[in-house]
Write an enzyme that holds these catalytic residues in place. Structure first.
Site, PDB file in Angstrom:
ATOM      1  N   GLU A 180      58.280 -11.827  47.708  1.00 56.49           N
ATOM      2  CA  GLU A 180      58.081 -10.382  47.784  1.00 56.49           C
ATOM      3  C   GLU A 180      56.796 -10.155  48.578  1.00 56.49           C
ATOM      4  O   GLU A 180      56.370 -11.045  49.301  1.00 56.49           O
ATOM      5  CB  GLU A 180      58.091  -9.744  46.393  1.00 56.49           C
ATOM      6  CG  GLU A 180      57.189 -10.389  45.359  1.00 56.49           C
ATOM      7  CD  GLU A 180      55.762  -9.890  45.447  1.00 56.49           C
ATOM      8  OE1 GLU A 180      55.518  -8.732  45.111  1.00 56.49           O
ATOM      9  OE2 GLU A 180      54.886 -10.682  45.856  1.00 56.49           O
ATOM     10  N   ASP A 205      68.700 -10.501  47.168  1.00 53.50           N
ATOM     11  CA  ASP A 205      69.378 -11.372  48.125  1.00 53.50           C
ATOM     12  C   ASP A 205      68.805 -12.781  48.011  1.00 53.50           C
ATOM     13  O   ASP A 205      67.708 -12.975  47.484  1.00 53.50           O
ATOM     14  CB  ASP A 205      69.215 -10.847  49.550  1.00 53.50           C
ATOM     15  CG  ASP A 205      67.754 -10.760  49.965  1.00 53.50           C
ATOM     16  OD1 ASP A 205      67.306 -11.651  50.697  1.00 53.50           O
ATOM     17  OD2 ASP A 205      67.057  -9.809  49.556  1.00 53.50           O
TER      18      ASP A 205
END
EC number: 2.4.2.1
Length: 236
Positions: A180, A205
């Site tokens: 992230e 994903d």
């Protein structure tokens, strides 16, 4: 008592703030899960709201994308508005082959290619870790709800479009669960100013396999994660 980036009045924010990257996601959380909601800031369209969840005052505000944006808002919320608990809620890309799309990851620690924590730690490596009490509260909430979670390291990337895909092999070898863009910076700010922070993300994903969630799956998983996190937040 507006800051350069937040135009809320004193006392506008609760002690606990959910902190998604997208301001429209902040609006969605506020309107979907909170009661008695009031919008408290809108500078640069970075929306912030305060309301109640099961009777407890809770705020939610967007952080923007990346460590610099997240760090600006986190710093002002803590220093100028007295926020004690910041919980990043969002999505990530999975790295490890045993992490699946729709899994929920709790970032116990945050690796990074950013230099931001070295700058604040006089050139040394700083262990950017989550607050134990926040992490434990979310883990206990997940147990009650039967939500499958993964606890471990995330990687906070400065680049979204990475030029070095071989780095993914290193991440997987070192046990990084997902990628992230904010947690390492958020954890550094929280440690610097004496607040508590946590990153909770759903896997949207898989970077290695290419598998992705549909928009419907993504929203359902996100909603479940938000309820789990809010139920933890009211115990703080």
């Amino acid at each position: 008592m507006a800051t350069p980036h937040i135009n809320a009045v004193e006392g506008a924010f609760a002690e606990t703030v959910l902190f998604p990257g997208d301001p429209l996601r902040a609006k969605y959380i506020a309107e979907t899960f909170l009661e008695n909601v009031e919008q408290v800031t809108d500078v640069r369209n970075m929306l912030g709201f305060t309301g109640t969840y099961k009777g407890k005052r809770i705020s939610v505000m967007g952080s923007g994308m990346g460590i610099p944006s997240c760090s600006i808002y986190a710093t002002e919320l803590i220093k100028d508005y007295g926020v004690k608990n910041l919980i990043r809620v969002g999505t990530c890309g999975a790295i490890s082959t045993d992490v699946k799309v729709r899994d929920v990851i709790i970032g116990m620690g945050a690796c990074t290619d950013s230099q931001v924590n070295r700058l604040r730690f006089k050139g040394q490596d700083f262990a950017a870790i989550a607050n134990y009490e926040l992490m434990n509260a979310v883990i206990e909430s997940a147990k009650v709800k039967g939500t499958k979670i993964r606890v471990g390291n995330v990687f906070s990337a400065d680049l979204f479009y990475t030029p070095d895909p071989q780095m993914f092999d290193v991440m997987e070898k070192m046990g990084v669960l997902g990628v992230e863009m904010e947690a390492a910076g958020l954890y550094g700010v929280a440690h610097e100013f004496g607040a508590r922070a946590l990153c909770v993300v759903t896997v949207s994903d898989h970077i290695r396999t290419g598998e992705k969630t549909t928009s419907e799956e993504r929203q359902t998983t996100f909603n479940d994660m938000i309820v789990m996190t809010l139920d933890a937040a009211i115990t703080l």
